[in-house]
Design a protein around this motif. Structure first.
Motif, PDB file in Angstrom:
ATOM      1  N   LEU A  32       0.835  -1.194   0.000  1.00  0.00           N
ATOM      2  CA  LEU A  32       0.000   0.000   0.000  1.00  0.00           C
ATOM      3  C   LEU A  32       0.871   1.245   0.000  1.00  0.00           C
ATOM      4  O   LEU A  32       1.991   1.225   0.514  1.00  0.00           O
ATOM      5  N   GLU A  36      -2.600   4.987   1.845  1.00  0.00           N
ATOM      6  CA  GLU A  36      -3.500   3.830   1.907  1.00  0.00           C
ATOM      7  C   GLU A  36      -3.294   3.061   3.205  1.00  0.00           C
ATOM      8  O   GLU A  36      -4.259   2.590   3.821  1.00  0.00           O
ATOM      9  N   ARG A  37      -2.039   2.945   3.635  1.00  0.00           N
ATOM     10  CA  ARG A  37      -1.733   2.234   4.879  1.00  0.00           C
ATOM     11  C   ARG A  37      -2.373   2.948   6.069  1.00  0.00           C
ATOM     12  O   ARG A  37      -2.979   2.320   6.943  1.00  0.00           O
ATOM     13  N   ARG A  39      -4.975   4.878   5.961  1.00  0.00           N
ATOM     14  CA  ARG A  39      -6.417   4.699   5.820  1.00  0.00           C
ATOM     15  C   ARG A  39      -6.841   3.326   6.331  1.00  0.00           C
ATOM     16  O   ARG A  39      -7.842   3.194   7.039  1.00  0.00           O
ATOM     17  N   PHE A  40      -6.078   2.274   5.971  1.00  0.00           N
ATOM     18  CA  PHE A  40      -6.379   0.931   6.452  1.00  0.00           C
ATOM     19  C   PHE A  40      -6.379   0.910   7.977  1.00  0.00           C
ATOM     20  O   PHE A  40      -7.294   0.377   8.601  1.00  0.00           O
ATOM     21  N   TRP A  61     -10.992  -5.659   3.735  1.00  0.00           N
ATOM     22  CA  TRP A  61     -10.485  -4.298   3.516  1.00  0.00           C
ATOM     23  C   TRP A  61      -9.050  -4.326   2.996  1.00  0.00           C
ATOM     24  O   TRP A  61      -8.699  -3.596   2.054  1.00  0.00           O
ATOM     25  N   LEU A  65      -7.825  -2.980  -0.732  1.00  0.00           N
ATOM     26  CA  LEU A  65      -6.815  -1.942  -0.913  1.00  0.00           C
ATOM     27  C   LEU A  65      -5.561  -2.441  -1.625  1.00  0.00           C
ATOM     28  O   LEU A  65      -4.894  -1.676  -2.327  1.00  0.00           O
ATOM     29  N   ARG A  68      -4.366  -5.403  -7.092  1.00  0.00           N
ATOM     30  CA  ARG A  68      -4.265  -4.439  -8.202  1.00  0.00           C
ATOM     31  C   ARG A  68      -4.471  -5.113  -9.546  1.00  0.00           C
ATOM     32  O   ARG A  68      -4.262  -6.316  -9.694  1.00  0.00           O
ATOM     33  N   ARG A  74      -6.232  -0.147  -8.189  1.00  0.00           N
ATOM     34  CA  ARG A  74      -7.013  -1.048  -7.339  1.00  0.00           C
ATOM     35  C   ARG A  74      -8.031  -1.805  -8.175  1.00  0.00           C
ATOM     36  O   ARG A  74      -8.726  -1.221  -9.003  1.00  0.00           O
ATOM     37  N   ASP A  78     -14.196   0.364  -2.592  1.00  0.00           N
ATOM     38  CA  ASP A  78     -14.601   0.300  -1.189  1.00  0.00           C
ATOM     39  C   ASP A  78     -15.932  -0.422  -1.030  1.00  0.00           C
ATOM     40  O   ASP A  78     -16.117  -1.174  -0.079  1.00  0.00           O
TER      41      ASP A  78
END
Length: 116
Positions: A32, A36-37, A39-40, A61, A65, A68, A74, A78
């Motif tokens: 990520l 993104e990390r 957000r995770f 989740w 994320l 790919r 991605r 979501d």
């Protein structure tokens, strides 16, 4: 190309191609980005003593994320998380474990996220 452009244009995220026979596909699992990390972590780490997230949702989740397409975008949105969480837990754990390793998300972090 100057140094700034070189650095910003560098493809510095690790990835692995993984065969998923249950899905009849081979997927690319990526590290990520820093955003993104974060957000995770915001999504899965309990806040203010709240109960932890179910294992299936946490892995869904992470997969949403980290998986790919061939262009590095991605594969899942979501709003695909619930559908992913309804897939085989064994498959989610297998793919999610690879994503955990690539993203230096240790077992302790995963356990903390799913504690009740």
């Amino acid at each position: 190309m100057n140094l700034r452009e070189t650095i910003l244009g560098a493809r510095d995220l690790k990835s692995e191609r993984v065969e998923v026979p249950e899905w009849g596909a081979t997927v690319t699992i990526s590290e990520l980005t820093a955003l993104e990390r974060e957000r995770f972590q915001d999504i899965v780490v309990p806040k203010d003593g709240a109960p932890g997230m179910r294992t299936s949702i946490m892995f869904a989740w992470l997969i949403a994320l980290a998986v790919r397409d061939e262009d590095g975008a991605r594969l899942f949105r979501d709003d695909d998380v619930e559908a992913l969480a309804n897939k085989s837990l064994g498959v989610l754990v297998r793919i999610g474990s690879i994503a955990q390793r690539l993203n230096a998300i240790g077992a302790e972090a995963a356990e903390q996220a799913v504690k009740n």
